[in-house]
Motif scaffolding. Structure first.
Motif, PDB file in Angstrom:
ATOM      1  N   SER A  11      77.287  76.539 -75.810  1.00 11.94           N
ATOM      2  CA  SER A  11      76.703  75.601 -74.854  1.00 11.94           C
ATOM      3  C   SER A  11      75.190  75.531 -75.025  1.00 11.94           C
ATOM      4  O   SER A  11      74.588  74.480 -74.820  1.00 11.94           O
ATOM      5  CB  SER A  11      77.072  75.961 -73.418  1.00 11.94           C
ATOM      6  N   HIS A  12      74.574  76.635 -75.427  1.00 16.17           N
ATOM      7  CA  HIS A  12      73.143  76.621 -75.680  1.00 16.17           C
ATOM      8  C   HIS A  12      72.835  75.682 -76.854  1.00 16.17           C
ATOM      9  O   HIS A  12      71.909  74.871 -76.782  1.00 16.17           O
ATOM     10  CB  HIS A  12      72.653  78.042 -75.984  1.00 16.17           C
ATOM     11  N   GLU A  13      73.598  75.798 -77.920  1.00 13.61           N
ATOM     12  CA  GLU A  13      73.395  74.932 -79.082  1.00 13.61           C
ATOM     13  C   GLU A  13      73.726  73.478 -78.744  1.00 13.61           C
ATOM     14  O   GLU A  13      73.003  72.565 -79.131  1.00 13.61           O
ATOM     15  CB  GLU A  13      74.233  75.406 -80.270  1.00 13.61           C
ATOM     16  N   MET A  14      74.831  73.273 -78.041  1.00 17.17           N
ATOM     17  CA  MET A  14      75.190  71.912 -77.634  1.00 17.17           C
ATOM     18  C   MET A  14      74.074  71.305 -76.797  1.00 17.17           C
ATOM     19  O   MET A  14      73.697  70.156 -76.998  1.00 17.17           O
ATOM     20  CB  MET A  14      76.495  71.920 -76.813  1.00 17.17           C
ATOM     21  N   GLY A  15      73.546  72.102 -75.874  1.00 17.61           N
ATOM     22  CA  GLY A  15      72.481  71.631 -75.009  1.00 17.61           C
ATOM     23  C   GLY A  15      71.223  71.275 -75.778  1.00 17.61           C
ATOM     24  O   GLY A  15      70.552  70.287 -75.482  1.00 17.61           O
ATOM     25  N   ARG A  16      70.915  72.055 -76.787  1.00 19.27           N
ATOM     26  CA  ARG A  16      69.709  71.795 -77.576  1.00 19.27           C
ATOM     27  C   ARG A  16      69.816  70.451 -78.288  1.00 19.27           C
ATOM     28  O   ARG A  16      68.907  69.634 -78.232  1.00 19.27           O
ATOM     29  CB  ARG A  16      69.480  72.912 -78.579  1.00 19.27           C
ATOM     30  N   ALA A  23      66.402  62.733 -75.276  1.00 21.02           N
ATOM     31  CA  ALA A  23      64.978  62.411 -75.349  1.00 21.02           C
ATOM     32  C   ALA A  23      64.737  61.245 -76.305  1.00 21.02           C
ATOM     33  O   ALA A  23      63.960  60.333 -75.992  1.00 21.02           O
ATOM     34  CB  ALA A  23      64.179  63.638 -75.790  1.00 21.02           C
ATOM     35  N   ALA A  24      65.409  61.239 -77.435  1.00 16.60           N
ATOM     36  CA  ALA A  24      65.249  60.151 -78.407  1.00 16.60           C
ATOM     37  C   ALA A  24      65.745  58.830 -77.825  1.00 16.60           C
ATOM     38  O   ALA A  24      65.090  57.794 -77.981  1.00 16.60           O
ATOM     39  CB  ALA A  24      66.006  60.478 -79.698  1.00 16.60           C
ATOM     40  N   GLY A  25      66.878  58.855 -77.149  1.00 16.97           N
ATOM     41  CA  GLY A  25      67.420  57.642 -76.537  1.00 16.97           C
ATOM     42  C   GLY A  25      66.492  57.068 -75.480  1.00 16.97           C
ATOM     43  O   GLY A  25      66.325  55.846 -75.377  1.00 16.97           O
ATOM     44  N   LEU A  26      65.877  57.936 -74.696  1.00 18.96           N
ATOM     45  CA  LEU A  26      64.932  57.486 -73.675  1.00 18.96           C
ATOM     46  C   LEU A  26      63.669  56.926 -74.337  1.00 18.96           C
ATOM     47  O   LEU A  26      63.192  55.854 -73.980  1.00 18.96           O
ATOM     48  CB  LEU A  26      64.581  58.638 -72.741  1.00 18.96           C
ATOM     49  N   ARG A  27      63.166  57.636 -75.327  1.00 14.83           N
ATOM     50  CA  ARG A  27      61.961  57.218 -76.041  1.00 14.83           C
ATOM     51  C   ARG A  27      62.154  55.846 -76.705  1.00 14.83           C
ATOM     52  O   ARG A  27      61.248  55.023 -76.722  1.00 14.83           O
ATOM     53  CB  ARG A  27      61.632  58.281 -77.098  1.00 14.83           C
ATOM     54  N   GLU A  28      63.349  55.619 -77.240  1.00 11.95           N
ATOM     55  CA  GLU A  28      63.650  54.361 -77.928  1.00 11.95           C
ATOM     56  C   GLU A  28      64.021  53.235 -76.970  1.00 11.95           C
ATOM     57  O   GLU A  28      64.273  52.114 -77.400  1.00 11.95           O
ATOM     58  CB  GLU A  28      64.777  54.584 -78.936  1.00 11.95           C
ATOM     59  N   GLY A  29      64.105  53.550 -75.680  1.00  7.29           N
ATOM     60  CA  GLY A  29      64.442  52.530 -74.696  1.00  7.29           C
ATOM     61  C   GLY A  29      65.928  52.229 -74.588  1.00  7.29           C
ATOM     62  O   GLY A  29      66.329  51.262 -73.937  1.00  7.29           O
TER      63      GLY A  29
END
Length: 94
Positions: A11-16, A23-29
Motif C-alpha cells: 500500500s505504501h508503494e501503491m500510494g506513492r 499530482a500529474a493529473g491535477l497539474r495537467e488540468g
C-alpha cells in the motif's frame, strides 16, 4: 491483499505511484482533485476494497470496469470519457 494492511507494505508503494499520478493529473488540468490525503485514501480504498470483492468472487459482472470508471469520475473526468477509458483498460487486460 493481506500485505496491504502491514506497515510499509504494498500500500505504501501503491500510494506513492498513485500520489504521483494524482499530482500529474491535477497539474495537467485533467483532474479536479490532487494528491491530498483524502483523495489518496478515497482512491486507494476503492482499489483495495474492489480487489478484495473480486478475489472473494463477490463482484458482479463488469465490476473492474465500473470501478475504473468511478475512480476517474471522482477525479473530475466526464462520465462518457471515463466509461470509454475504463472499457479500454479492461479490454487491454483481457
Amino acid at each position: 491483499l493481506r500485505l496491504i494492511d502491514h506497515r510499509r507494505s504494498y500500500s505504501h508503494e501503491m500510494g506513492r505511484y498513485l500520489r504521483e499520478d494524482l499530482a500529474a493529473g491535477l497539474r495537467e488540468g485533467r483532474f479536479i482533485l490532487g494528491d491530498d490525503e483524502i483523495t489518496l485514501d478515497l482512491q486507494l480504498g476503492l482499489i483495495v476494497m474492489s480487489l478484495r470483492r473480486i478475489v472473494r468472487g463477490d463482484a458482479p459482472p463488469h465490476h473492474a470496469e465500473r470501478v475504473v470508471e468511478r475512480a476517474l469520475t471522482t477525479l473530475g473526468i466526464a462520465k462518457e470519457e471515463a466509461r470509454a477509458l475504463a472499457a479500454d483498460v479492461v479490454s487491454a487486460e483481457t
